[in-house]
Design an enzyme around this catalytic site. Structure first.
Site, PDB file in Angstrom:
ATOM      1  N   SER A 177       0.859  -1.190   0.000  1.00  0.00           N
ATOM      2  CA  SER A 177       0.000   0.000   0.000  1.00  0.00           C
ATOM      3  C   SER A 177       0.887   1.229   0.000  1.00  0.00           C
ATOM      4  CB  SER A 177      -0.905  -0.005   1.239  1.00  0.00           C
ATOM      5  OG  SER A 177      -0.123  -0.022   2.419  1.00  0.00           O
ATOM      6  N   ARG A 178       0.278   2.376  -0.296  1.00  0.00           N
ATOM      7  CA  ARG A 178       1.059   3.619  -0.423  1.00  0.00           C
ATOM      8  C   ARG A 178       1.782   3.918   0.871  1.00  0.00           C
ATOM      9  NH1 ARG A 178      -3.463   7.705  -2.544  1.00  0.00           N
ATOM     10  NH2 ARG A 178      -4.494   6.563  -0.885  1.00  0.00           N
ATOM     11  N   ARG A 234     -11.678  -0.375  -8.265  1.00  0.00           N
ATOM     12  CA  ARG A 234     -12.282   0.353  -9.375  1.00  0.00           C
ATOM     13  C   ARG A 234     -11.768  -0.266 -10.664  1.00  0.00           C
ATOM     14  NH1 ARG A 234     -15.482   2.030  -6.293  1.00  0.00           N
ATOM     15  NH2 ARG A 234     -16.196   4.176  -5.936  1.00  0.00           N
ATOM     16  N   GLU A 263     -18.181   0.071 -17.048  1.00  0.00           N
ATOM     17  CA  GLU A 263     -19.465  -0.327 -16.461  1.00  0.00           C
ATOM     18  C   GLU A 263     -20.518   0.771 -16.713  1.00  0.00           C
ATOM     19  OE1 GLU A 263     -19.165   0.473 -11.810  1.00  0.00           O
ATOM     20  OE2 GLU A 263     -17.459  -0.688 -12.530  1.00  0.00           O
ATOM     21  N   HIS A 281     -20.753  -4.508  -9.777  1.00  0.00           N
ATOM     22  CA  HIS A 281     -20.374  -3.379  -8.916  1.00  0.00           C
ATOM     23  C   HIS A 281     -21.397  -3.253  -7.785  1.00  0.00           C
ATOM     24  CE1 HIS A 281     -18.425   0.854  -8.535  1.00  0.00           C
ATOM     25  NE2 HIS A 281     -18.619   0.267  -7.361  1.00  0.00           N
TER      26      HIS A 281
END
Ligand code: 8YV
Length: 316
Positions: A177-178, A234, A263, A281
């Site tokens: 992760s960041r 996403r 989508e 989604h």
């Protein structure tokens, strides 16, 4: 009682009970139902203090610029990638989202896609329904969950909730992760290193320009022909053309997708791939969670009206 000057523009509606709550407190204008949205914005734009929206719709710069007195955008979503945050920061517009209340459902769905892909549940269902079982015999052997190496890209609340589920099923977890976090899981520096190590790569990171196509051919080839990609983040995070090629050419074993680049019209090639489990989604799409998200939207707008601040501010 309606509060003067604090009209609410509904860009995308929330749950009916919470819409009623907003109606009781504010004058609502339904952009989502308008047959002439430009006319509505011209007529009431200067009266709007707050926007209600959802993750899939957001609020773009054009809409924001049509609302000179806009003070808060409250979205029923944890993702804010469809909201022009730069425009909001420039104008000092508060943006609130709905974190925490959806964490468990999204993690459940992501883990469900993991189980479905590894045990090939959708294909097995078809095997029974089609009569293949009586003609071709036993369904092919699938993949055990215990001992599976799962890489989680994006290790916020949802990623950590997925990790807890993986541990309960005796899987091995690593994350990237960041920002490195004080968590009892192996951390690797980037997506490529994580995909090189993992058998299953689960995407739980935010969408937006900063993560667009972070997972492309190089990462997918590192995951490899025995690898699986799960995406509850996403669609924009994945180079979908590269994903489809990897699946069609056997360079990737399987995928479980809740989100897509186009989508609600996923690439038709995905629909032909039996090794892909498709979900619309809807990871937060349960009654309890959507009710909780909607209530948090209302609570954010009421808090802003009464105190000038939101409760769960992303931009403030
Ligand atoms: C939203 C989501 O409900 O929370 C998010 O970011 O993607 C979903 O939970 C969806 O975006 C609704 O528009």
């Amino acid at each position: 009682m309606t509060t003067p000057g604090f009209d609410v523009l509904v860009v995308s509606p929330i749950r009916p009970r919470q819409m009623d709550m907003l109606t009781a407190e504010f004058r609502l204008h339904r952009l989502d139902l308008s047959v002439a949205p430009e006319n509505l914005l011209s007529e009431v734009g200067d009266r709007i203090g707050a926007i209600v929206t959802t993750g899939g719709v957001g609020a773009d710069a054009t809409l924001i610029s049509a609302l000179p007195n806009l003070r808060i955008i409250a979205t029923s979503s944890v993702g804010v990638d469809k909201i022009d945050l730069t425009a909001c920061r420039t104008r000092g517009i508060i943006v609130t989202n709905t974190p925490a209340v959806l964490t468990e459902d999204v993690a459940d769905l992501g883990f469900g896609l993991l189980i479905a892909t590894q045990r090939r549940l959708v294909e097995a269902d078809a095997w029974v329904r089609s009569g293949d079982w009586s003609v071709q015999g036993a369904f092919p052997l699938t993949t055990s969950l215990a001992g599976l190496k799962v890489g989680i890209l994006g290790f916020g609340a949802i990623g950590q909730a997925v990790a807890r589920r993986c541990e309960a099923f005796r899987m091995e977890v690593a994350n990237s992760s960041r920002s490195a976090r004080d968590v009892p899981y192996r951390h690797v520096p980037d997506a490529l290193a994580l995909a090189t190590w993992a058998e299953v790569l689960i995407l739980c990171l935010p969408g937006g320009a900063g993560t667009r196509h972070l997972v492309g051919r190089e990462v997918l080839d590192a995951l490899g022909p025995d690898g699986t990609l799960i995406n509850v983040a996403r669609g924009s995070v994945v180079d979908e053309a590269a994903l489809i090629s990897a699946l069609e050419e056997g360079r990737l074993k399987a995928a479980g997708l809740d989100v897509y680049e186009t989508e609600p019209y996923p690439d038709p090639r995905l629909l032909k791939l039996r090794q892909v489990v498709l979900h619309p989604h809807h990871a937060s799409g349960t009654v309890a969670t959507r009710d909780a998200m909607a209530q948090l939207v209302v609570d954010n707008i009421l808090a802003w009206r009464d105190t000038g601040r939101g409760l769960t501010e992303v931009v403030g």
